[in-house]
Enzyme design. Structure first.
Site, mmCIF file in Angstrom:
data_model
loop_
_atom_site.group_PDB
_atom_site.id
_atom_site.type_symbol
_atom_site.label_atom_id
_atom_site.label_comp_id
_atom_site.label_asym_id
_atom_site.label_seq_id
_atom_site.Cartn_x
_atom_site.Cartn_y
_atom_site.Cartn_z
ATOM 1 N N CYS A 138 0.848 -1.203 0.000
ATOM 2 C CA CYS A 138 0.000 0.000 0.000
ATOM 3 C C CYS A 138 0.881 1.249 0.000
ATOM 4 O O CYS A 138 0.578 2.245 -0.662
ATOM 5 C CB CYS A 138 -0.903 0.011 1.224
ATOM 6 S SG CYS A 138 -2.052 -1.372 1.343
ATOM 7 N N HIS A 160 1.037 5.065 -1.571
ATOM 8 C CA HIS A 160 0.463 6.002 -0.601
ATOM 9 C C HIS A 160 1.333 6.192 0.637
ATOM 10 O O HIS A 160 0.827 6.436 1.726
ATOM 11 C CB HIS A 160 -0.927 5.525 -0.179
ATOM 12 C CG HIS A 160 -1.929 5.522 -1.292
ATOM 13 N ND1 HIS A 160 -2.445 6.681 -1.828
ATOM 14 C CD2 HIS A 160 -2.500 4.492 -1.981
ATOM 15 C CE1 HIS A 160 -3.309 6.383 -2.793
ATOM 16 N NE2 HIS A 160 -3.355 5.051 -2.902
ATOM 17 N N CYS A 176 -7.469 -2.175 -4.576
ATOM 18 C CA CYS A 176 -6.048 -1.888 -4.359
ATOM 19 C C CYS A 176 -5.240 -3.181 -4.327
ATOM 20 O O CYS A 176 -4.150 -3.259 -4.911
ATOM 21 C CB CYS A 176 -5.843 -1.114 -3.060
ATOM 22 S SG CYS A 176 -6.314 0.632 -3.153
ATOM 23 N N ARG A 214 -12.888 -0.315 -2.334
ATOM 24 C CA ARG A 214 -11.667 0.411 -2.680
ATOM 25 C C ARG A 214 -10.433 -0.397 -2.267
ATOM 26 O O ARG A 214 -9.465 -0.516 -3.026
ATOM 27 C CB ARG A 214 -11.682 1.771 -1.976
ATOM 28 C CG ARG A 214 -10.418 2.617 -2.127
ATOM 29 C CD ARG A 214 -10.216 3.088 -3.536
ATOM 30 N NE ARG A 214 -9.432 2.137 -4.318
ATOM 31 C CZ ARG A 214 -9.157 2.272 -5.605
ATOM 32 N NH1 ARG A 214 -9.636 3.294 -6.276
ATOM 33 N NH2 ARG A 214 -8.445 1.374 -6.240
#
Length: 272
Positions: free
Chosen positions: A181, A185, A233, A229
Site C-alpha cells: 500500500c 500512498h 487496491c 476500494r
C-alpha cells in the site's frame, strides 16, 4: 572539449525548460481533474444511492419484517450523526472491531433476520441484489456525518491491536511486483497517470483518502465503498483479493482512519 563545454548552458536550459513544461502539464491536468470533479459534484449521482439507502434504512424488510432504525453504530440505537467518522471501532456486543459495512450486516442479521453468510456472499457484488443494497445503505449512513471530522477511538486494546496490524499490512510488500500500500500512498507528492496519490501514513487533509469514501466512480458509473476500494487496491498490487469484511480490511481501515484524525469527511465524494 571546448566545443562540448560551450553547449552545456544550452543543454541545461533545454532540460530545465522540458522539466518545467512537464511540471506545468501535470499541474494543468491535476487542476483540470479538480475542476471536472467540482462541476460534477453539483449533480453527483451518489445522491441517488443515498436516497435509496435512506429508503432501505427505514423500510421493514427480512424475516423479522423490521427496519434498521434501531441499528447501533456506536453512538446508540438509531443515532447516525457522527457515527461514520468514528468507525471502525470496537463493539462490546460482538467483541470485535467493525467498520461501517460489517456493522450494518450485523444489524441486518440481528434486527431483520437476514442470513449472515448470504449477505457476506452477496456483498462484493456491488451492482445488484443485497450487495447493491448494502452499498446504498452505507452511502446513506456515511453521508449523515458529512462535514464532521474523523475521530477514531484507540481506547480499547483490540482497537490498538488492529491499528498495529493495519500498519504492518500497509507496509507489507509482496506479489509479482513487490508492491505494498505504501508503494503508492507512503510518500508526499505521489502521482500515477496524472492522478494525485495522497500520503495515507499521516493526515492527508480534508476530504482526501479515507475521508473521501464511499465515492461515486465516474469511470465505471459505480458507487464504491471503502471495502471495495481496498479490494481493488489489492487487485492492482496483484495480490489475492481479500474476502469481504476480512480482518485485514478492517485493520487497514483502522490504520488509515486513525491517521486521518481531524480530517473532514466529504462523503459522498466523486472520483474519476
Amino acid at each position: 572539449m571546448k566545443k562540448s563545454l560551450s553547449h552545456r548552458p544550452l543543454l541545461l536550459a533545454i532540460a530545465m525548460s522540458a522539466g518545467l513544461s512537464v511540471a506545468h502539464a501535470q499541474g494543468s491536468a491535476a487542476d483540470g481533474i479538480a475542476k471536472y470533479r467540482e462541476m460534477l459534484q453539483d449533480g453527483n449521482p451518489a445522491e441517488l444511492f443515498e436516497m435509496k439507502g435512506e429508503e432501505l434504512w427505514k423500510q421493514k424488510r427480512g424475516p423479522k419484517n423490521a427496519s434498521l432504525e434501531q441499528c447501533d453504530l456506536g453512538k446508540g440505537p438509531g443515532v447516525l450523526k457522527g457515527a461514520f467518522t468514528e468507525l471502525p471501532r470496537f463493539f462490546k456486543d460482538t467483541g470485535k472491531v467493525m467498520d461501517l459495512e460489517t456493522r450494518l450486516i450485523h444489524c441486518m442479521v440481528t434486527l431483520q433476520g437476514f442470513n449472515e453468510a448470504d449477505l457476506y456472499k452477496a456483498a462484493p457484488t456491488i451492482g445488484k441484489g443485497d450487495g447493491a443494497n448494502l452499498v446504498a445503505i452505507t452511502t446513506y449512513v456515511a453521508t449523515q456525518s458529512k462535514g464532521m471530522r474523523f475521530n477514531l477511538s484507540q481506547s480499547h486494546e483490540k482497537e490498538k491491536v488492529m491499528y498495529e496490524v493495519g500498519k504492518r499490512a500497509f507496509f507489507a510488500r509482496g506479489g509479482p511486483h513487490d508492491f505494498s500500500c505504501a508503494s503508492c500512498h507512503g510518500v508526499d507528492g505521489g502521482r500515477i497517470r496524472l492522478q494525485d496519490l495522497p500520503n495515507l501514513t499521516k493526515n492527508p487533509g480534508d476530504g482526501v483518502g479515507f475521508a473521501a469514501w464511499p465515492a461515486y466512480r465516474v469511470s465505471n458509473a459505480q458507487m464504491w465503498t471503502m471495502q471495495k476500494r481496498l479490494n481493488d487496491c489489492y487487485r492492482q498490487q496483484r495480490f489475492p483479493e481479500p474476502k469481504f469484511g476480512s480482518d485485514v480490511t478492517i485493520a487497514l481501515g483502522v490504520y488509515m482512519g486513525v491517521n486521518a484524525q481531524g480530517a473532514e469527511s466529504i462523503v459522498p465524494a466523486i472520483k474519476r
